[in-house]
Design a protein around this motif. Structure first.
Motif, short mmCIF file in Angstrom:
data_model
loop_
_atom_site.label_atom_id
_atom_site.label_comp_id
_atom_site.label_asym_id
_atom_site.label_seq_id
_atom_site.Cartn_x
_atom_site.Cartn_y
_atom_site.Cartn_z
N ALA A 187 0.83 -1.20 0.00
CA ALA A 187 0.00 0.00 0.00
C ALA A 187 0.87 1.26 0.00
CB ALA A 187 -0.91 0.00 1.22
N LEU A 188 0.34 2.30 -0.61
CA LEU A 188 1.01 3.60 -0.62
C LEU A 188 0.49 4.42 0.56
CD1 LEU A 188 2.87 5.65 -2.13
CD2 LEU A 188 0.77 6.50 -3.24
N LEU A 189 1.37 4.70 1.51
CA LEU A 189 1.01 5.54 2.66
C LEU A 189 1.43 6.97 2.36
CD1 LEU A 189 0.09 5.95 5.60
CD2 LEU A 189 2.41 5.33 6.32
N ILE A 190 0.48 7.89 2.48
CA ILE A 190 0.71 9.30 2.20
C ILE A 190 0.50 10.09 3.47
CG2 ILE A 190 0.07 11.28 0.76
CD1 ILE A 190 -1.25 9.23 -1.16
N ARG A 191 1.49 10.89 3.84
CA ARG A 191 1.38 11.73 5.03
C ARG A 191 1.85 13.15 4.70
NH1 ARG A 191 3.07 7.34 9.54
NH2 ARG A 191 0.96 6.86 10.25
N PRO A 192 1.55 14.12 5.56
CA PRO A 192 2.00 15.50 5.31
C PRO A 192 3.52 15.59 5.23
CG PRO A 192 0.32 15.44 7.01
CD PRO A 192 0.71 14.02 6.75
N ARG A 193 3.99 16.46 4.38
CA ARG A 193 5.42 16.67 4.24
C ARG A 193 6.03 17.03 5.59
NH1 ARG A 193 8.14 14.93 0.36
NH2 ARG A 193 7.46 16.28 -1.33
N GLY A 194 7.14 16.36 5.94
CA GLY A 194 7.85 16.65 7.17
C GLY A 194 7.35 15.89 8.38
N THR A 195 6.44 14.92 8.16
CA THR A 195 5.93 14.13 9.28
C THR A 195 7.01 13.20 9.82
OG1 THR A 195 3.65 14.17 8.47
CG2 THR A 195 4.23 12.40 10.00
N CYS A 196 7.28 13.27 11.11
CA CYS A 196 8.16 12.31 11.76
C CYS A 196 7.98 12.45 13.26
CB CYS A 196 9.62 12.49 11.36
SG CYS A 196 10.47 13.85 12.18
N LYS A 197 8.42 11.44 13.99
CA LYS A 197 8.21 11.43 15.44
C LYS A 197 8.98 12.54 16.14
CE LYS A 197 7.03 6.53 15.86
NZ LYS A 197 7.28 5.27 16.57
N ALA A 198 10.19 12.83 15.69
CA ALA A 198 11.00 13.86 16.33
C ALA A 198 10.36 15.24 16.18
CB ALA A 198 12.41 13.86 15.76
N SER A 199 9.98 15.58 14.96
CA SER A 199 9.37 16.90 14.72
C SER A 199 8.03 17.02 15.43
CB SER A 199 9.20 17.13 13.22
OG SER A 199 10.45 17.19 12.58
N GLY A 200 7.25 15.92 15.42
CA GLY A 200 5.96 15.96 16.09
C GLY A 200 6.10 16.14 17.59
N LEU A 201 7.04 15.41 18.21
CA LEU A 201 7.23 15.56 19.65
C LEU A 201 7.77 16.94 19.99
CD1 LEU A 201 7.14 14.35 22.46
CD2 LEU A 201 9.40 13.37 22.07
N VAL A 217 14.30 14.78 27.00
CA VAL A 217 13.57 13.55 26.69
C VAL A 217 14.53 12.37 26.57
CG1 VAL A 217 12.08 12.37 25.02
CG2 VAL A 217 11.79 14.83 25.44
N ALA A 218 14.16 11.25 27.21
CA ALA A 218 14.78 9.96 26.94
C ALA A 218 13.80 9.18 26.06
CB ALA A 218 15.04 9.20 28.23
N ALA A 219 14.24 8.73 24.89
CA ALA A 219 13.34 8.09 23.92
C ALA A 219 13.72 6.63 23.72
CB ALA A 219 13.39 8.84 22.58
N LEU A 229 13.83 10.12 16.06
CA LEU A 229 13.45 10.46 17.43
C LEU A 229 14.59 10.12 18.39
CD1 LEU A 229 11.25 11.36 19.46
CD2 LEU A 229 10.55 8.96 19.59
N LEU A 230 15.16 8.93 18.24
CA LEU A 230 16.26 8.54 19.11
C LEU A 230 17.49 9.42 18.89
CD1 LEU A 230 14.36 6.16 19.60
CD2 LEU A 230 16.32 4.63 19.43
N ALA A 231 17.71 9.83 17.64
CA ALA A 231 18.85 10.68 17.34
C ALA A 231 18.71 12.08 17.91
CB ALA A 231 19.04 10.77 15.82
N ALA A 232 17.47 12.60 17.96
CA ALA A 232 17.25 13.99 18.33
C ALA A 232 17.12 14.21 19.83
CB ALA A 232 15.99 14.51 17.63
N CYS A 233 16.77 13.18 20.58
CA CYS A 233 16.50 13.35 22.01
C CYS A 233 17.78 13.30 22.85
CB CYS A 233 15.51 12.29 22.48
SG CYS A 233 13.82 12.58 21.87
N PRO A 292 14.58 19.25 14.39
CA PRO A 292 14.67 17.97 15.11
C PRO A 292 14.88 16.78 14.19
CG PRO A 292 12.83 19.29 15.89
CD PRO A 292 13.34 19.96 14.66
N CYS A 293 14.26 16.78 13.01
CA CYS A 293 14.30 15.60 12.16
C CYS A 293 15.61 15.55 11.38
CB CYS A 293 13.13 15.59 11.18
SG CYS A 293 13.17 14.18 10.07
N SER A 294 16.32 14.43 11.54
CA SER A 294 17.58 14.23 10.82
C SER A 294 17.36 13.54 9.49
CB SER A 294 18.51 13.37 11.67
OG SER A 294 17.94 12.07 11.85
N GLY A 295 16.13 13.08 9.24
CA GLY A 295 15.86 12.30 8.04
C GLY A 295 16.20 10.84 8.19
#
Length: 314
Positions: A187-201, A217-219, A229-233, A292-295
Motif C-alpha cells: 500500500a502507498l502511505l501518504i502523510r503530510p510533508r515533514g511528518t516524523c516522530k521527532a518533529s511531532g514531539l 527527553v529519553a526516547a 526520534l532517538l537521534a534527536a532526544c 529535530p528531524c535528521s531524516g
C-alpha cells in the motif's frame, strides 16, 4: 565535537516510547513488567509519553489506551507525530495535515481503494479498501467507515493509505507529500510533508513547555521510523531486537528486556547515560534550535552502531 556539560542541560523530564515492538508485543499487549515500570517512571519524575505510528482508531483498540494518566501521559502522539489524542476527552488535534485535494489526485490517477484518516476517524472509499486496511493492521472491521466520496474537513486529513496506486501516481504524490510503500499489500502511505516522530514531539512539547524540549527527553524505540526520534532526544535507547537503522541512531542499545533496563530508571540515571554516551562518533543529540528531524527515519544513517548495553540497572 563539543559536548555540553551535564549541568548546562535541563533535567530529563519525559520518557517517550514507541508502541509496537517497544512497549507492545506482536499481539498488541503490554510486555511483561512494563505496567509497573511505567508507574515507577511517572513517580520518579519522568512522564511516560507515547509516540507511535498507529492511527487514532488503532490506538483506541489497545488495552494500554485505558491506563490511568498517573501512569501514562493523557496526551499521546500518533500517526508518527502528526496527531495528538487527548485520552481523557477523546479530542484529536492535527499538528500536520494533508490538503483535501490529495483524494482527488488519487481518484484522477486511477486509485479506487484507499482509506483516509481524518479527525481521528478512518474512512474507506470501498469495502475492499476497508477489508485490506483492517487485515493489514489487525483491526476490527467496525473501526472503518465506508464512504465512496469522503470529504474530510479542512485541517483534519492526516494520512491516506491507497491499495491500488500505480508507481506513476506514487511519484506524483511524493512530489508534494511524504510517501512510503507499507504492509503485505504494498500500500502507498501518504502523510503530510515533514511528518516524523521527532518533529511531532518537538512541536507538542513546544506547546506544553514553551520550547521544543527534546533535550529533556529519553526516547525508546525499535524500528526505522523511530530513528530520528532517538537521534534527536537527550538519550536515545534502541530496545532489544531493534533494527540496524534504529540502533545506529541511538546512544545505546539493549540486549535484555526493556522492563529490566527500566528498573530503577529515572531522571538522574537518564542524564548520566546521556552524558556517558555523548562522545565524538556517538553523540547524536539534537542541538537547541536545530531542526529535530535528521531524516534518519527515511534513509539509513552513516553512524556506527553503538555497543549493546545490559538491561541490568546501573
Amino acid at each position: 565535537m563539543a559536548v555540553a556539560a551535564a549541568g548546562s542541560l535541563p533535567a530529563v523530564r519525559y520518557a517517550a516510547f514507541d508502541l509496537d515492538g517497544t512497549l507492545l508485543d506482536t499481539r498488541g499487549r503490554l510486555r511483561p513488567g512494563l505496567a509497573d515500570r511505567l508507574a515507577e517512571l511517572a513517580a520518579s519524575g519522568l512522564a511516560p509519553l507515547v509516540v507511535s505510528g498507529r492511527a487514532v482508531r488503532s490506538f483506541r483498540e489497545l488495552a494500554l489506551a485505558r491506563l490511568p494518566s498517573s501512569v501514562l501521559a493523557d496526551e499521546v502522539l500518533l500517526g508518527d507525530g502528526a496527531v495528538v489524542l487527548r485520552r481523557s476527552t477523546g479530542r484529536v488535534t492535527a499538528l500536520r495535515w494533508l490538503p483535501a485535494d490529495v483524494l482527488r489526485t488519487l481518484a484522477d490517477g486511477g486509485a479506487r481503494d484507499f482509506v483516509a484518516e481524518a479527525g481521528g476517524e478512518l474512512v474507506a472509499s470501498s469495502r475492499r479498501a476497508a477489508l485490506l486496511y483492517t487485515r493489514m493492521y489487525a483491526l476490527s472491521r467496525s473501526v472503518v467507515t465506508v464512504d465512496a466520496h469522503p470529504t474530510p474537513a479542512r485541517d483534519e486529513l492526516t494520512a491516506v493509505t491507497a491499495f491500488d496506486a500505480s508507481e506513476d501516481l506514487a511519484r506524483r504524490c511524493a512530489a508534494r507529500h511524504d510517501t512510503d510503500r507499507v504492509g503485505p499489500f504494498g500500500a502507498l502511505l501518504i502523510r503530510p510533508r515533514g511528518t516524523c516522530k521527532a518533529s511531532g514531539l518537538a512541536a507538542h512539547l513546544a506547546q506544553r513547555a514553551g520550547r521544543p524540549a527534546l533535550d529533556a527527553v529519553a526516547a525508546f524505540g525499535d524500528a526505522f521510523n523511530d530513528a530520528c526520534l532517538l537521534a534527536a532526544c537527550r538519550l536515545g535507547v534502541a530496545v532489544e531486537g531493534a533494527d540496524e537503522v534504529c540502533a545506529r541512531c541511538a546512544h545505546v542499545r539493549l540486549d535484555r528486556p526493556l522492563a529490566d533496563f527500566l528498573s530503577g530508571f529515572g531522571p538522574e540515571r537518564a542524564a548520566r547515560l546521556s552524558q556517558a554516551a555523548a562522545s565524538p562518533g556517538t553523540a547524536r543529540r539534537g542541538r537547541r534550535g536545530a531542526t529535530p528531524c535528521s531524516g534518519a527515519h527515511r534513509r539509513p544513517g552513516s553512524q556506527s552502531t553503538p555497543p549493546a548495553v545490559s538491561g541490568r540497572p546501573t
